[in-house]
Write an enzyme that holds these catalytic residues in place. Structure first.
Site, mmCIF file in Angstrom:
data_model
loop_
_atom_site.group_PDB
_atom_site.id
_atom_site.type_symbol
_atom_site.label_atom_id
_atom_site.label_comp_id
_atom_site.label_asym_id
_atom_site.label_seq_id
_atom_site.Cartn_x
_atom_site.Cartn_y
_atom_site.Cartn_z
ATOM 1 N N ASP A 10 110.330 4.393 64.988
ATOM 2 C CA ASP A 10 110.295 3.254 64.802
ATOM 3 C C ASP A 10 111.456 2.084 65.348
ATOM 4 O OD1 ASP A 10 110.264 1.508 62.669
ATOM 5 O OD2 ASP A 10 111.830 2.145 61.356
ATOM 6 N N LEU A 11 111.091 0.788 64.756
ATOM 7 C CA LEU A 11 112.008 -0.200 65.782
ATOM 8 C C LEU A 11 113.051 -0.501 65.048
ATOM 9 C CD1 LEU A 11 112.077 -1.922 68.149
ATOM 10 C CD2 LEU A 11 111.133 -3.563 67.397
ATOM 11 N N ASP A 12 113.158 -0.925 64.349
ATOM 12 C CA ASP A 12 114.330 -1.695 63.657
ATOM 13 C C ASP A 12 115.334 -0.407 62.736
ATOM 14 O OD1 ASP A 12 113.065 -4.880 63.174
ATOM 15 O OD2 ASP A 12 111.952 -4.188 61.737
ATOM 16 N N THR A 18 118.167 -5.057 63.955
ATOM 17 C CA THR A 18 117.402 -5.647 63.588
ATOM 18 C C THR A 18 117.231 -5.570 61.832
ATOM 19 O OG1 THR A 18 114.878 -5.312 63.600
ATOM 20 C CG2 THR A 18 116.042 -6.571 65.290
ATOM 21 N N LYS A 46 112.258 -0.821 53.767
ATOM 22 C CA LYS A 46 112.422 -0.287 54.899
ATOM 23 C C LYS A 46 111.210 0.138 55.607
ATOM 24 C CE LYS A 46 117.738 0.095 56.444
ATOM 25 N NZ LYS A 46 118.447 1.230 56.170
ATOM 26 N N SER A 115 105.120 1.042 64.872
ATOM 27 C CA SER A 115 106.428 -0.630 63.569
ATOM 28 C C SER A 115 105.487 -1.176 63.037
ATOM 29 C CB SER A 115 107.678 -1.195 64.666
ATOM 30 O OG SER A 115 108.428 -2.056 63.779
ATOM 31 N N ALA A 116 106.329 -1.237 61.868
ATOM 32 C CA ALA A 116 105.058 -2.518 60.790
ATOM 33 C C ALA A 116 105.417 -3.557 61.023
ATOM 34 C CB ALA A 116 106.312 -1.719 59.253
ATOM 35 N N LYS A 146 103.193 1.988 55.821
ATOM 36 C CA LYS A 146 103.686 2.999 55.730
ATOM 37 C C LYS A 146 103.973 3.027 54.179
ATOM 38 C CE LYS A 146 106.207 3.145 60.365
ATOM 39 N NZ LYS A 146 107.052 2.677 61.077
ATOM 40 N N GLU A 170 112.550 7.587 62.216
ATOM 41 C CA GLU A 170 112.608 7.057 61.487
ATOM 42 C C GLU A 170 113.943 6.757 60.991
ATOM 43 O OE1 GLU A 170 111.908 4.966 59.540
ATOM 44 O OE2 GLU A 170 109.369 4.727 60.480
ATOM 45 N N ASP A 171 114.034 5.349 60.492
ATOM 46 C CA ASP A 171 115.066 5.338 58.971
ATOM 47 C C ASP A 171 115.144 4.483 57.418
ATOM 48 O OD1 ASP A 171 114.088 2.838 59.748
ATOM 49 O OD2 ASP A 171 116.001 1.826 59.381
#
Length: 213
Positions: A10-12, A18, A46, A115-116, A146, A170-171
């Site tokens: 995942d990115l953020d 971000t 999230k 990522s979303a 997700k 993932e976070d």
């Protein structure tokens, strides 16, 4: 040597810092609607796509709006978010993220972004790590948010790797649930209380060590 063949990130909140900008933009929008929106409320957003995030905020405020107005509000939020991230650079990477990705690459592990975010490629470009990924699947490429596993399944398909050979970083609870639904191993980055369903949990990427599985 790790037995997994691909790492999907995942990115953020996992690789880049971000998440705070998303919160600032959503809170700014909520304020215009006279909706009280807290950092605790933000945890529900999230890993969720933009329209679902807006629905959650409207639900918090007990506000009902038509589809056209909702699209306008979502675009307004995204414009504010893009303003916030416009000046991002390598300093926006979270500690340990770039080093860990390069360590994986040196061991022959394929890497992907799942990522979303519809701004994923812009963020990866600004932080200088876009070339580190074999595949990037973002919010422009999937229909389902997700915890639906679509984004991770698409990553595996594009990498030509079976799900059981993938591990997802993932976070969010939604992201962990999505990865598990895809049949993948999971590493939670963040709070043990929030990410208790993950196979492994680390506070940040600096703590992650190989091999994992």
């Amino acid at each position: 040597m790790s037995i997994f063949k691909a790492a999907i990130f995942d990115l953020d909140g996992v690789l880049v810092d971000t998440a705070k900008y998303h919160y600032f933009a959503w809170k700014r929008l909520a304020d215009t609607l006279n909706i009280t929106f807290t950092e605790e409320d933000n945890e529900r957003l999230k890993g969720v796509n933009r329209m679902k995030c807006l629905d959650i905020i409207l639900e918090i405020g007990g506000v009902s709006l038509g589809a056209e107005v909702k699209l306008e509000l979502a675009e307004k939020k995204n414009n504010w978010y893009r303003e916030y991230i416009h000046n991002m650079d390598k300093s926006g990477l979270l500690a340990g993220a770039e080093e860990y990705i390069h360590k994986l690459k040196s061991q022959g592990v394929l890497t992907a972004i799942g990522s979303a975010s519809k701004n994923a490629k812009a963020i990866l470009t600004r932080t200088g790590i876009i070339e580190a990924f074999d595949v990037i699947v973002d919010g422009n490429m999937v229909q389902n948010a997700k915890p639906d596993p679509e984004v991770f399944v698409k990553c595996a398909n594009l990498l030509n790797i079976t799900s059981d050979k993938c591990v997802v970083f993932e976070d969010s609870q939604a992201g962990i649930a999505a990865a598990k639904a895809a049949g993948m191993k999971t590493v939670g980055i963040g709070s043990e209380e929030i990410l208790c369903e993950a196979d492994f949990i680390f506070t940040n990427m600096l703590e992650v060590e190989l091999p994992l599985f």
